[in-house]
Write an enzyme that holds these catalytic residues in place. Structure first.
Site, PDB file in Angstrom:
ATOM      1  N   TYR A  65       6.307  -0.523  -4.629  1.00 40.03           N
ATOM      2  CA  TYR A  65       5.666  -1.258  -3.542  1.00 40.03           C
ATOM      3  C   TYR A  65       6.502  -2.454  -3.108  1.00 40.03           C
ATOM      4  O   TYR A  65       7.348  -2.951  -3.839  1.00 40.03           O
ATOM      5  CB  TYR A  65       4.248  -1.701  -3.923  1.00 40.03           C
ATOM      6  CG  TYR A  65       4.165  -2.824  -4.937  1.00 40.03           C
ATOM      7  CD1 TYR A  65       3.994  -4.143  -4.526  1.00 40.03           C
ATOM      8  CD2 TYR A  65       4.223  -2.570  -6.301  1.00 40.03           C
ATOM      9  CE1 TYR A  65       3.895  -5.176  -5.445  1.00 40.03           C
ATOM     10  CE2 TYR A  65       4.114  -3.596  -7.238  1.00 40.03           C
ATOM     11  CZ  TYR A  65       3.958  -4.889  -6.794  1.00 40.03           C
ATOM     12  OH  TYR A  65       3.863  -5.912  -7.705  1.00 40.03           O
ATOM     13  N   CYS A  66       6.256  -2.871  -1.852  1.00 42.89           N
ATOM     14  CA  CYS A  66       6.841  -4.097  -1.297  1.00 42.89           C
ATOM     15  C   CYS A  66       5.715  -4.809  -0.545  1.00 42.89           C
ATOM     16  O   CYS A  66       4.546  -4.597  -0.849  1.00 42.89           O
ATOM     17  CB  CYS A  66       8.033  -3.772  -0.393  1.00 42.89           C
ATOM     18  SG  CYS A  66       7.580  -2.823   1.076  1.00 42.89           S
ATOM     19  N   ARG A  67       6.041  -5.622   0.430  1.00 37.88           N
ATOM     20  CA  ARG A  67       4.996  -6.343   1.161  1.00 37.88           C
ATOM     21  C   ARG A  67       4.198  -5.405   2.063  1.00 37.88           C
ATOM     22  O   ARG A  67       2.986  -5.416   2.084  1.00 37.88           O
ATOM     23  CB  ARG A  67       5.604  -7.486   1.980  1.00 37.88           C
ATOM     24  CG  ARG A  67       4.566  -8.412   2.599  1.00 37.88           C
ATOM     25  CD  ARG A  67       5.202  -9.497   3.431  1.00 37.88           C
ATOM     26  NE  ARG A  67       5.923  -8.945   4.575  1.00 37.88           N
ATOM     27  CZ  ARG A  67       5.370  -8.564   5.727  1.00 37.88           C
ATOM     28  NH1 ARG A  67       4.064  -8.671   5.902  1.00 37.88           N
ATOM     29  NH2 ARG A  67       6.106  -8.073   6.702  1.00 37.88           N
ATOM     30  N   GLY A  69       5.321  -1.810   2.831  1.00 40.71           N
ATOM     31  CA  GLY A  69       5.560  -0.385   2.641  1.00 40.71           C
ATOM     32  C   GLY A  69       6.885   0.104   3.197  1.00 40.71           C
ATOM     33  O   GLY A  69       7.288   1.233   2.941  1.00 40.71           O
ATOM     34  N   PHE A  94       1.773  -4.446  -0.527  1.00 36.53           N
ATOM     35  CA  PHE A  94       0.981  -5.429  -1.262  1.00 36.53           C
ATOM     36  C   PHE A  94       0.004  -6.166  -0.355  1.00 36.53           C
ATOM     37  O   PHE A  94      -1.063  -6.573  -0.784  1.00 36.53           O
ATOM     38  CB  PHE A  94       1.922  -6.414  -1.969  1.00 36.53           C
ATOM     39  CG  PHE A  94       1.217  -7.368  -2.892  1.00 36.53           C
ATOM     40  CD1 PHE A  94       0.739  -6.933  -4.115  1.00 36.53           C
ATOM     41  CD2 PHE A  94       1.040  -8.693  -2.548  1.00 36.53           C
ATOM     42  CE1 PHE A  94       0.091  -7.804  -4.980  1.00 36.53           C
ATOM     43  CE2 PHE A  94       0.390  -9.573  -3.405  1.00 36.53           C
ATOM     44  CZ  PHE A  94      -0.084  -9.127  -4.621  1.00 36.53           C
TER      45      PHE A  94
END
Length: 103
Positions: A65-67, A69, A94
């Site tokens: 995951y990142c901020r 996607g 996230f």
């Protein structure tokens, strides 16, 4: 690579005894909170990101995951290219995460 909805990602992760949660955000983003038991390797490290990814156990199932996607999708593609078959991208990242958060 598989794009999973927030619900699919969390359900699959909960049932997966071979899971590895990977956070590819920057350290500043991680300070705002993170998914418990995740390991942070910033995708913006470039070659160092690749070096760190290559050290990981390729038999694991990676939940990335990142901020939002986008970067995690890129990370999953990179991981697939070096032989990691099971990389799951958290769609929405996230910022849309409703599960548990650590700080």
């Amino acid at each position: 690579m598989a794009d999973l909805s927030q619900q699919e990602w969390e359900e699959q992760l909960t049932k997966d005894a071979n899971a590895f949660v990977l956070d590819v955000r920057t350290s500043d983003e991680v300070e705002e909170g993170y998914i418990p038991n995740s390991t942070n390797i910033d995708i913006y490290l470039g070659q160092d990101f690749l070096t760190e990814i290559e050290k990981l156990d390729k038999t694991k199932n990676f939940y990335v995951y990142c901020r939002s996607g986008n970067r995690s999708g890129q990370a999953c593609a990179i991981m697939n290219s070096i032989g990691i078959e099971n990389a799951y991208n958290l769609v929405g990242g996230f910022m849309n995460w409703e599960g548990e958060v650590a700080e």
